[in-house]
Write a protein that holds these residues in place. Sequence first.
Motif, short mmCIF file in Angstrom:
data_model
loop_
_atom_site.label_atom_id
_atom_site.label_comp_id
_atom_site.label_asym_id
_atom_site.label_seq_id
_atom_site.Cartn_x
_atom_site.Cartn_y
_atom_site.Cartn_z
N UNK A 142 24.46 3.22 40.79
CA UNK A 142 23.23 2.61 39.93
C UNK A 142 21.96 2.37 40.72
N UNK A 143 21.71 2.37 42.03
CA UNK A 143 20.62 2.40 42.63
C UNK A 143 20.21 3.57 43.55
N UNK A 144 18.92 3.77 43.92
CA UNK A 144 18.45 4.53 45.18
C UNK A 144 18.75 3.86 46.35
N UNK A 145 19.55 4.41 47.33
CA UNK A 145 20.00 3.38 48.43
C UNK A 145 19.63 4.04 49.68
N UNK A 146 18.97 3.24 50.48
CA UNK A 146 18.85 3.84 51.84
C UNK A 146 19.31 2.71 52.72
N UNK A 147 19.97 3.10 53.57
CA UNK A 147 20.78 2.06 54.73
C UNK A 147 19.87 2.28 55.99
N UNK A 148 19.56 1.07 56.44
CA UNK A 148 18.77 0.89 57.76
C UNK A 148 19.56 0.17 58.83
N UNK A 149 20.25 1.33 59.75
CA UNK A 149 20.94 0.74 60.96
C UNK A 149 20.07 0.26 62.09
N UNK A 150 20.72 -0.59 62.95
CA UNK A 150 19.97 -1.09 64.06
C UNK A 150 19.94 0.11 65.07
N UNK A 151 18.80 0.21 65.93
CA UNK A 151 18.64 1.17 66.84
C UNK A 151 19.78 1.44 67.67
N UNK A 152 20.18 2.71 68.03
CA UNK A 152 21.20 2.92 68.89
C UNK A 152 22.74 3.03 68.26
#
Length: 661
Positions: A142-152
């Motif tokens: 339903x959405x255009x999703x981007x996941x931001x993970x913590x560094x490392x």
Amino acid sequence: MAKQLILCDCSGTQTLDSKALSAATGLDCSSVHSALCTTQTEAAAAAISTGEAVICCAQEKRFFDALAAEIEAPLPAYVDLRDRAGWTADTGDLLPKMTALVAEAALDVPAAKTLDVISEGLCLILGPPDITLAAAQQLQDSLGVTVLLPPGTEAPIEASLGRGYDVIRGGLRRANGALGQFSVSFDALEQLDVTGRSWSWTAPREGGSSDCDIILDLRGDTPLFPAPQKREGYLRADPKSATAVAEAVLTASQMVGTFEKPLYLRHEPLLCAHSRAGQAGCSKCLDHCPTSAIASTGDHVTIDPMVCAGCGACAALCPSGAITYDAPPAEAQFRRIQTLAQAYKAAGGTAPRLLVVNAHGSEMITLAARFDRGLPADVIPLEVEALNAFGHAEILAALAAGFAHVSVLLAPGIDRDVQEGELALARAIAQDNAATNTATLLDIDDPEALSAVLFEQTQDGPLSSLVADPIRPMGSRRQITRQAALALRPDQQQISLPDHAPYGAVLVNQDSCTLCLSCVSLCPSGALGDNPDLPQLRFQEDACLQCGICTSACPEDAITLEPQLNLAPEALSQTVLHEEEPFPCVECGALFGVKSTIDKITEKLAGNHAMFSRPETLRMIQMCDDCRVQVQFHQKDSPFAAADRPKVRTTEDYLSKRRDH
């Protein structure tokens, strides 16, 4: 066709007098039905089909709206007589209160202005991989999703198997904006490269930026924005609560399309008293904006309408009227207050009490009516969009209109400090005390306790209005405050107010003031003025905002502020704060300066400065501008002197020269 009240006693649980209500309101009333929402829907449909129905029940609004749509009729109007009046343990006369509620419901209140906000569904999800990737799986369709993970963080294998969403990692440096308009920037941004059989991260890149429509924050850390619950498009959930995460994911999935964003405030920058020429003035709106939608831009402030959550605190606190609440407009709010009081009195009631609530408070009234004693017959509820916008001017207007008491029911999410400050200011102007107690804040979250407090307010006897002849003040909030104060305290000339009140006087130490008039040039409201013909500092108290710019601008520290409300007529005109004897020019006699200042300068420079070592140069200090220039031009060694201009050469000069040769 005139409006018609459609009455229903809700299975006989309340008493409605059709003839008396018609006579009091001046509107046609239907016969009293008992079950319009069930067995008598045909009668409801017939009334709605006329296009002039006012249904006296708010509980079944959805049902009646659906019925109107089914028969292709205009949506009816509503007034809640049952929960606000009919269901009560009070045996007093309910007709005045019902009449007031009907009159207020009949007002034409302008709808809030809106702005279209478009969300294309670009969603940034923040948090640990086990939570964020699961949320991304649910939202990817339903959405255009981007996941931001913590560094490392190492991406789990499922992050590389599908292309339903993107995965990046890095640090979120900054986030601005609101629904449909977020901008974000990153530190050490890496993208997941899933080409080939294995996957890897791209090289870190500083300063990466992007835009998105929705931010789903599942970090369980410090919010990205102040007052996060008021930032549209920013959804924050505790990652340890599966229910909270599920609710946030569901909400995010619905944030696609075009939405109407209310424009809560009206802003007039030219009236703003924030600053002048680098001198700090009023910052009340900046100090109390929960979402940081207000920013300083030199002499004025700006408001980001996309970030503004419409709490209304800035409008109540603004001393100049540069910011006013506009959803609905402030003048509509005053008209509602006055209509309630006037209709109540016209129907035979005396000294009503006003209960100010928002949507949360309205729900408490409904619960109190259904499960407890409801509201007393003399308590008229007024639902407002923003409690914090109901300030001292509104309280005083209600008292001047004939209300004997004003109660504001606090609710979650409001700025209590703002409400307490506005109440204290209103009580000071009304010269309220523990004995009169004409305005209070109710910090109650239990419907039964609400009923108890309201019934106990009159246990020592009925309250009485502070005004014998109610008035309907008009104009700006400052003008309404003054008119209301004159009606409430006609015997008072001057009322002391708490510190930081937006009304007051400017006091000048005449021994220190040199009449440099720097305060006049910087005063944002024109309260301080000069006299072009005489050395005077003039002041109009009614215009003073107590912003403090004059105190910070005065080089002699000669100015102090005195918070007060001066109700005397002279407060509306200019008075002289300080004046001195003018100095006449020693050449032409024209008045051009302050005698004490000229004498002081002459005394200090005489014999102490090379430029004024001679009597004739010292005398120039005592001349007006015109005479000083004249004397300097004609004096010996004049700075304006120059070599003689060359003689104009003519044809005869050339002919003579040729003859000589």
